[in-house]
Scaffold this motif. Structure first.
Motif, PDB file in Angstrom:
ATOM      1  N   VAL A 130      28.073  32.998  28.400  1.00 53.73           N
ATOM      2  CA  VAL A 130      27.054  33.042  29.441  1.00 53.73           C
ATOM      3  C   VAL A 130      27.417  34.131  30.434  1.00 53.73           C
ATOM      4  N   GLY A 131      26.464  35.011  30.765  1.00 54.25           N
ATOM      5  CA  GLY A 131      26.733  36.081  31.713  1.00 54.25           C
ATOM      6  C   GLY A 131      27.028  35.537  33.103  1.00 54.25           C
ATOM      7  N   ASP A 132      27.999  36.134  33.796  1.00 49.73           N
ATOM      8  CA  ASP A 132      28.374  35.671  35.127  1.00 49.73           C
ATOM      9  C   ASP A 132      28.337  36.794  36.151  1.00 49.73           C
ATOM     10  N   GLY A 133      27.711  37.914  35.799  1.00 54.66           N
ATOM     11  CA  GLY A 133      27.607  39.020  36.744  1.00 54.66           C
ATOM     12  C   GLY A 133      28.733  40.027  36.672  1.00 54.66           C
ATOM     13  N   TRP A 134      29.770  39.754  35.873  1.00 58.70           N
ATOM     14  CA  TRP A 134      30.885  40.681  35.719  1.00 58.70           C
ATOM     15  C   TRP A 134      30.717  41.482  34.436  1.00 58.70           C
ATOM     16  N   LEU A 135      31.057  42.758  34.498  1.00 59.44           N
ATOM     17  CA  LEU A 135      31.122  43.600  33.308  1.00 59.44           C
ATOM     18  C   LEU A 135      32.551  43.531  32.787  1.00 59.44           C
ATOM     19  N   ALA A 167      37.594  43.078  34.442  1.00 58.67           N
ATOM     20  CA  ALA A 167      36.318  42.540  34.908  1.00 58.67           C
ATOM     21  C   ALA A 167      35.907  43.308  36.164  1.00 58.67           C
ATOM     22  N   SER A 168      34.715  43.869  36.167  1.00 58.20           N
ATOM     23  CA  SER A 168      34.274  44.687  37.295  1.00 58.20           C
ATOM     24  C   SER A 168      32.862  44.297  37.704  1.00 58.20           C
ATOM     25  N   ARG A 169      32.576  44.459  38.989  1.00 59.62           N
ATOM     26  CA  ARG A 169      31.231  44.179  39.493  1.00 59.62           C
ATOM     27  C   ARG A 169      31.012  44.969  40.778  1.00 59.62           C
ATOM     28  N   SER A 183      24.337  56.346  48.841  1.00 60.76           N
ATOM     29  CA  SER A 183      24.819  57.166  47.730  1.00 60.76           C
ATOM     30  C   SER A 183      26.132  56.639  47.141  1.00 60.76           C
ATOM     31  N   SER A 184      26.620  55.520  47.649  1.00 63.69           N
ATOM     32  CA  SER A 184      27.912  55.000  47.202  1.00 63.69           C
ATOM     33  C   SER A 184      27.788  53.558  46.716  1.00 63.69           C
ATOM     34  N   ILE A 185      28.722  53.178  45.862  1.00 63.58           N
ATOM     35  CA  ILE A 185      28.806  51.807  45.356  1.00 63.58           C
ATOM     36  C   ILE A 185      30.257  51.364  45.467  1.00 63.58           C
ATOM     37  N   THR A 186      30.465  50.178  46.015  1.00 63.09           N
ATOM     38  CA  THR A 186      31.803  49.597  46.067  1.00 63.09           C
ATOM     39  C   THR A 186      31.964  48.674  44.862  1.00 63.09           C
ATOM     40  N   ILE A 187      33.025  48.902  44.109  1.00 66.89           N
ATOM     41  CA  ILE A 187      33.272  48.160  42.870  1.00 66.89           C
ATOM     42  C   ILE A 187      34.558  47.355  43.000  1.00 66.89           C
TER      43      ILE A 187
END
Length: 252
Positions: free
Chosen positions: A119-124, A189-191, A198-202
């Motif tokens: 089941v997907g949990d939002g993490w890649l 595991a990344s999200r 213009s930026s994304i915090t991972i």
């Protein structure tokens, strides 16, 4: 990621490198099912249907489809994905036959689970195997290689989130809490936790798993800031997706 060192003279993923990815994934799927030493016995027909090009992401997936007394069949797929457009194509498919010989006191392999879907949990999530070339003189994963893997995971996650050309702008904090031993499986595991103009915090978590026992430990956690850039290397606005997931607020 398909880097030039993974490619042939046509600029596409070298077939041998693709097979190595598939064999590794087949091993991890079989070893996690068996929880005993596992080796590759043979592979059935491998079909190369489409190329994966330099600069594309590849996703190798494996699942156990057959279990005998000491052998397993693992179906493996290799998909290519264009980072910016999101176009995906099936490159390679095949079946690997894996063997986990009985040791004293052991019975047959466990049967296939009734429902093997996750089941997907939002993490890649991505997995890797710690081989000797990645270890230090203590026999554990070298910190520099751990950082390399976590940085790559952050890049892939940010690229899939923004569908833009992304570069690393900063690493806010990295904490190492547990060592990772040679022979362990590692899971990255990344999200995305924040999306700005213009930026994304991972956020990236690095987990280790002992394949024979299933013991899992969160070994490291990090936060990276990735920035979208244009062809000139300048920061570029990220297009807001029509249906952004909850919690991914776009800041001014």
């Amino acid at each position: 990621m398909v880097f030039p060192g993974d490619a042939n003279h046509h600029g596409t993923l070298f077939g041998g490198v693709g097979l190595a990815h598939l064999d590794k994934v087949a091993f991890l799927a079989a070893a996690r099912h068996a929880r005993r030493p596992t080796v590759t016995a043979s592979c059935e027909r491998i079909d190369f249907a489409a190329p994966a090009r330099i600069g594309e992401m590849v996703e190798a997936t494996g699942r156990v489809v057959r279990v005998g007394r000491t052998s397993m069949g693992v179906e493996v797929d290799l998909w290519a994905e264009a980072p910016v457009s999101g176009e995906r194509r099936l490159c390679t498919r095949g079946v690997f036959n894996m063997v986990a010989p009985r040791q004293e006191g052991q019975g047959d392999l466990p049967p296939l689970p009734a429902n093997g879907q996750n089941v997907g949990d939002g993490w890649l999530r991505a997995v890797e195997m710690v081989f000797p070339a990645w270890t230090n003189h203590y026999g554990t994963l070298y910190g520099g290689d751990a950082l390399k893997l976590m940085g790559k995971a952050a890049f892939v996650c940010a690229t899939k989130e923004a569908r833009a050309v992304m570069v690393m702008a900063a690493s806010n904090r990295i904490d190492f809490s547990e060592s990772i031993r040679e022979g362990d499986m590692i899971e990255l595991a990344s999200r995305a936790t924040k999306v700005g103009r213009s930026s994304i915090t991972i956020e990236v978590e690095l987990w280790s798993e002992a394949l024979l026992t299933g013991e899992r430990r969160r070994s490291a956690v990090a936060e990276f800031v990735m920035v979208a850039v244009d062809k000139a290397g300048r920061s570029s606005p990220i297009a807001k997706p029509e249906n952004s997931p909850p919690g991914h607020g776009f800041a001014a």
